[in-house]
Write a protein that holds these residues in place. Structure first.
Motif, mmCIF file in Angstrom:
data_model
loop_
_atom_site.group_PDB
_atom_site.id
_atom_site.type_symbol
_atom_site.label_atom_id
_atom_site.label_comp_id
_atom_site.label_asym_id
_atom_site.label_seq_id
_atom_site.Cartn_x
_atom_site.Cartn_y
_atom_site.Cartn_z
ATOM 1 N N ALA A 164 62.204 88.730 32.889
ATOM 2 C CA ALA A 164 62.971 87.674 32.232
ATOM 3 C C ALA A 164 64.346 87.529 32.867
ATOM 4 O O ALA A 164 64.839 86.405 33.053
ATOM 5 N N ARG A 165 64.977 88.637 33.193
ATOM 6 C CA ARG A 165 66.280 88.583 33.864
ATOM 7 C C ARG A 165 66.163 87.863 35.205
ATOM 8 O O ARG A 165 67.025 87.065 35.583
ATOM 9 N N ALA A 166 65.082 88.117 35.939
ATOM 10 C CA ALA A 166 64.874 87.461 37.233
ATOM 11 C C ALA A 166 64.701 85.954 37.079
ATOM 12 O O ALA A 166 65.018 85.196 37.997
ATOM 13 N N LEU A 167 64.201 85.528 35.920
ATOM 14 C CA LEU A 167 63.905 84.115 35.705
ATOM 15 C C LEU A 167 65.055 83.332 35.087
ATOM 16 O O LEU A 167 65.005 82.097 35.045
ATOM 17 N N GLN A 186 47.315 99.848 31.744
ATOM 18 C CA GLN A 186 47.339 98.688 30.858
ATOM 19 C C GLN A 186 48.554 97.811 31.123
ATOM 20 O O GLN A 186 48.444 96.580 31.223
ATOM 21 N N ASN A 187 49.728 98.441 31.243
ATOM 22 C CA ASN A 187 50.936 97.668 31.499
ATOM 23 C C ASN A 187 50.923 97.036 32.883
ATOM 24 O O ASN A 187 51.471 95.946 33.070
ATOM 25 N N LYS A 188 50.304 97.719 33.852
ATOM 26 C CA LYS A 188 50.145 97.108 35.170
ATOM 27 C C LYS A 188 49.359 95.812 35.071
ATOM 28 O O LYS A 188 49.763 94.766 35.598
ATOM 29 N N ALA A 189 48.215 95.875 34.414
ATOM 30 C CA ALA A 189 47.360 94.698 34.298
ATOM 31 C C ALA A 189 48.083 93.559 33.588
ATOM 32 O O ALA A 189 47.975 92.393 33.995
ATOM 33 N N GLU A 190 48.835 93.882 32.547
ATOM 34 C CA GLU A 190 49.556 92.847 31.803
ATOM 35 C C GLU A 190 50.659 92.230 32.653
ATOM 36 O O GLU A 190 50.872 91.007 32.621
ATOM 37 N N LEU A 191 51.371 93.051 33.424
ATOM 38 C CA LEU A 191 52.431 92.530 34.282
ATOM 39 C C LEU A 191 51.854 91.642 35.375
ATOM 40 O O LEU A 191 52.388 90.567 35.674
ATOM 41 N N HIS A 192 50.761 92.087 35.983
ATOM 42 C CA HIS A 192 50.134 91.287 37.035
ATOM 43 C C HIS A 192 49.725 89.923 36.508
ATOM 44 O O HIS A 192 49.977 88.890 37.145
ATOM 45 N N GLN A 193 49.099 89.902 35.321
ATOM 46 C CA GLN A 193 48.668 88.633 34.744
ATOM 47 C C GLN A 193 49.871 87.759 34.401
ATOM 48 O O GLN A 193 49.813 86.528 34.541
ATOM 49 N N LEU A 194 50.975 88.386 33.992
ATOM 50 C CA LEU A 194 52.186 87.641 33.671
ATOM 51 C C LEU A 194 52.670 86.843 34.875
ATOM 52 O O LEU A 194 53.077 85.673 34.733
ATOM 53 N N PHE A 195 52.636 87.438 36.055
ATOM 54 C CA PHE A 195 53.077 86.723 37.255
ATOM 55 C C PHE A 195 52.268 85.439 37.450
ATOM 56 O O PHE A 195 52.829 84.378 37.751
ATOM 57 N N PHE A 196 50.968 85.525 37.278
ATOM 58 C CA PHE A 196 50.128 84.354 37.479
ATOM 59 C C PHE A 196 50.338 83.327 36.375
ATOM 60 O O PHE A 196 50.317 82.118 36.634
ATOM 61 N N ASP A 197 50.550 83.786 35.158
ATOM 62 C CA ASP A 197 50.833 82.867 34.065
ATOM 63 C C ASP A 197 52.138 82.111 34.320
ATOM 64 O O ASP A 197 52.237 80.901 34.052
ATOM 65 N N LEU A 198 53.158 82.814 34.826
ATOM 66 C CA LEU A 198 54.442 82.183 35.119
ATOM 67 C C LEU A 198 54.306 81.176 36.254
ATOM 68 O O LEU A 198 54.904 80.094 36.207
ATOM 69 N N ARG A 199 53.529 81.521 37.262
ATOM 70 C CA ARG A 199 53.295 80.566 38.353
ATOM 71 C C ARG A 199 52.593 79.319 37.827
ATOM 72 O O ARG A 199 52.972 78.189 38.151
ATOM 73 N N ASP A 200 51.558 79.518 37.022
ATOM 74 C CA ASP A 200 50.791 78.376 36.526
ATOM 75 C C ASP A 200 51.617 77.497 35.598
ATOM 76 O O ASP A 200 51.460 76.270 35.582
ATOM 77 N N LYS A 201 52.509 78.102 34.806
ATOM 78 C CA LYS A 201 53.299 77.345 33.828
ATOM 79 C C LYS A 201 54.534 76.711 34.439
ATOM 80 O O LYS A 201 54.890 75.562 34.103
ATOM 81 N N PHE A 202 55.207 77.438 35.347
ATOM 82 C CA PHE A 202 56.504 76.973 35.849
ATOM 83 C C PHE A 202 56.521 76.679 37.351
ATOM 84 O O PHE A 202 57.507 76.142 37.854
#
Length: 233
Positions: A164-167, A186-202
């Motif tokens: 969030a700070r980076a964004l 688990q946190n790795k998988a969630e963070l990785h998916q977050l990157f793709f979600d951010l790319r797709d949304k923004f």
């Protein structure tokens, strides 16, 4: 979005990068992989204007950053580039919300001619910055952690605050250096998916240095560095 041409870099007598040509398009997620010592982090630092190459050209978001002076580079990084590191680098004395706001407060305080095309911030003062930072916490599912300091957060939560700070300044490019290296599966998988979600949304562009094979397999393209060169095999 990122264009590197014939980048070389040495430290004393050790040549780390040996003529790197690389193009990353807008909205692309690229992983940079290779053995330790191959030059991955050095390459990322040059992309992010944290270091200058010995030779070659670096163009980010249409700006020839080699032409920028030191104070201009600081302004450019603030507006165009977001960084995510392996160890979140949050300031321990500040809350999650305050950590996210810090780059925005720095950007609001920057004045003078930038020497490159202006990129507007998604806020205009400290009040709207706080509101924007809270919306990023909501994106990260961390609104209930706004007033928590880093030592009160889990590893995954700390890294999401770092994202969030980076964004916060709405950069064009996100550069990440082993962003999930200190996280459990688990946190790795969630963070990785977050990157793709951010790319797709923004529409963010990502360049990610990683040793994580699962993350590299997910990205649009994998760049493999070996002994300071891109392996094209």
């Amino acid at each position: 979005m990122i264009q590197l041409n014939n980048i070389t870099k040495s430290f004393d007598t050790l040549q780390v990068l040996k003529g790197i040509d690389l193009s990353i398009t807008e909205g692309e997620i690229v992983s940079i992989v290779g053995p330790s010592g191959a030059g991955k982090t050095t390459l990322l630092h040059i992309m992010g204007t944290l270091d200058r190459p010995d030779s070659g050209t670096v163009n980010v978001a249409g700006v020839d950053v080699n032409r920028l002076k030191s104070n201009q580079l600081s302004h450019f990084r603030s507006r165009y580039i977001g960084f995510v590191f392996q160890f979140h680098q949050l300031l321990p004395e500040f809350t999650a919300l305050e950590n996210i706001m810090i780059p925005g407060m720095i950007a609001l305080g920057q004045h003078g001619s930038s020497g490159f095309p202006q990129k507007s911030l998604p806020f205009s003062n400290n009040r709207t910055l706080k509101s924007h930072a809270m919306s990023l916490l909501e994106t990260m599912n961390l609104t209930d952690r706004a007033d928590h300091k880093p030592n009160q957060l889990s590893g995954g939560e700390r890294q999401r605050v770092a994202v969030a700070r980076a964004l916060v300044n709405n950069p064009s490019v996100i550069l990440a250096d082993e962003p999930s290296g200190s996280l459990d599966m688990q946190n790795k998988a969630e963070l990785h998916q977050l990157f793709f979600d951010l790319r797709d949304k923004f529409g963010y562009t990502f360049a990610i240095v990683t040793h994580d094979e699962a993350l590299a397999a997910m990205t649009d393209r994998t760049i493999r560095l070996i002994d300071g060169r891109i392996d094209n095999q």
